[in-house]
Scaffold this motif. Structure first.
Motif, PDB file in Angstrom:
ATOM      1  N   ASP A 120     -96.125   1.616  -5.665  1.00 48.51           N
ATOM      2  CA  ASP A 120     -97.039   0.620  -5.114  1.00 48.51           C
ATOM      3  C   ASP A 120     -96.231  -0.309  -4.227  1.00 48.51           C
ATOM      4  OD1 ASP A 120     -99.189   1.531  -6.667  1.00 48.51           O
ATOM      5  OD2 ASP A 120     -98.730   0.135  -8.298  1.00 48.51           O
ATOM      6  N   PHE A 137    -101.000  -0.958  -1.822  1.00 46.65           N
ATOM      7  CA  PHE A 137    -101.339   0.451  -1.662  1.00 46.65           C
ATOM      8  C   PHE A 137    -100.347   1.305  -2.434  1.00 46.65           C
ATOM      9  CE2 PHE A 137     -98.511  -0.383   1.876  1.00 46.65           C
ATOM     10  CZ  PHE A 137     -97.730   0.767   1.996  1.00 46.65           C
ATOM     11  N   THR A 138    -100.811   2.487  -2.790  1.00 49.25           N
ATOM     12  CA  THR A 138    -100.023   3.429  -3.569  1.00 49.25           C
ATOM     13  C   THR A 138     -99.726   4.649  -2.718  1.00 49.25           C
ATOM     14  OG1 THR A 138    -101.122   2.669  -5.583  1.00 49.25           O
ATOM     15  CG2 THR A 138     -99.970   4.784  -5.713  1.00 49.25           C
ATOM     16  N   TYR A 196    -100.223   9.012   1.404  1.00 50.69           N
ATOM     17  CA  TYR A 196    -101.049   7.901   0.939  1.00 50.69           C
ATOM     18  C   TYR A 196    -101.896   8.350  -0.242  1.00 50.69           C
ATOM     19  CZ  TYR A 196    -104.825   4.464   1.145  1.00 50.69           C
ATOM     20  OH  TYR A 196    -105.757   3.509   0.850  1.00 50.69           O
ATOM     21  N   ALA A 197    -101.988   7.494  -1.278  1.00 49.35           N
ATOM     22  CA  ALA A 197    -102.778   7.827  -2.464  1.00 49.35           C
ATOM     23  C   ALA A 197    -104.002   6.926  -2.618  1.00 49.35           C
ATOM     24  CB  ALA A 197    -101.904   7.746  -3.713  1.00 49.35           C
ATOM     25  N   GLU A 198    -103.797   5.604  -2.566  1.00 42.46           N
ATOM     26  CA  GLU A 198    -104.937   4.694  -2.698  1.00 42.46           C
ATOM     27  C   GLU A 198    -104.606   3.329  -2.136  1.00 42.46           C
ATOM     28  OE1 GLU A 198    -105.382   2.847  -6.883  1.00 42.46           O
ATOM     29  OE2 GLU A 198    -104.544   4.843  -7.262  1.00 42.46           O
ATOM     30  N   HIS A 219    -109.515   0.849   6.202  1.00 45.21           N
ATOM     31  CA  HIS A 219    -110.961   0.964   5.964  1.00 45.21           C
ATOM     32  C   HIS A 219    -111.694  -0.158   6.695  1.00 45.21           C
ATOM     33  CE1 HIS A 219    -111.119   4.207   3.061  1.00 45.21           C
ATOM     34  NE2 HIS A 219    -110.170   3.643   2.347  1.00 45.21           N
TER      35      HIS A 219
END
Length: 158
Positions: free
Chosen positions: A41, A53-54, A69-71, A102
């Motif tokens: 993270d 972000f993760t 990128y994960a989340e 986003h």
């Protein structure tokens, strides 16, 4: 840069140290560490914006690092580092980053600052390498190449 691929790899892979030198990185946490995979993270902050972000970081020592990128706040993020040994003993670094948030508002704010932000991050990594490995490793007559930065472009930054 006047260092070995192993030195630069180790510096870039030391994610937990990013808050010490990387602009806008306010925190870093390793969630999981496996053989050549790190799930981490990163917390980033700029003025009123704070985001976490993760990423899944694949380590290919000493040749490169791929970040998936994960989340978090991005629609997508693609990032990699490639480290190539040069004949003069230094290392050529190929760095690529592309992302989209986003939030259209956040994308607009960051989009306007993208090139400057990348230049500042590049400078931070250059200063960190000099701090860790000393400025005297540069081969005689060697030079740093200028950064080539741009959205959705690849550039040799060191």
């Amino acid at each position: 840069m006047p260092y070995t691929p192993e030195q630069i790899f180790d510096m870039v892979a030391d994610i937990e140290k990013y808050p010490e030198f990387l602009p806008w990185c306010t925190g870093a946490r390793i969630r999981r560490r496996e053989e050549n995979i790190i799930v981490a993270d990163l917390m980033i902050g700029f003025k009123m914006v704070r985001e976490k972000f993760t990423s899944r970081v694949e380590l290919n020592r000493p040749h490169g690092i791929n970040v998936a990128y994960a989340e978090g706040p991005f629609r997508y993020m693609d990032n990699h580092w490639v480290f190539k040994q040069m004949d003069d003993g230094g290392v050529l670094i190929d760095f690529y980053v592309d992302f989209e948030f986003h939030s259209k508002m956040l994308q607009k704010i960051v989009g306007a600052l993208f090139n400057e932000a990348v230049k500042r991050m590049v400078s931070a990594f250059q200063r960190r390498a000099a701090l860790l490995y000393g400025p005297d490793g540069r081969p005689p007559g060697g030079r740093f190449s200028k950064a080539v930065v741009g959205r959705q472009s690849r550039g040799q930054i060191f």
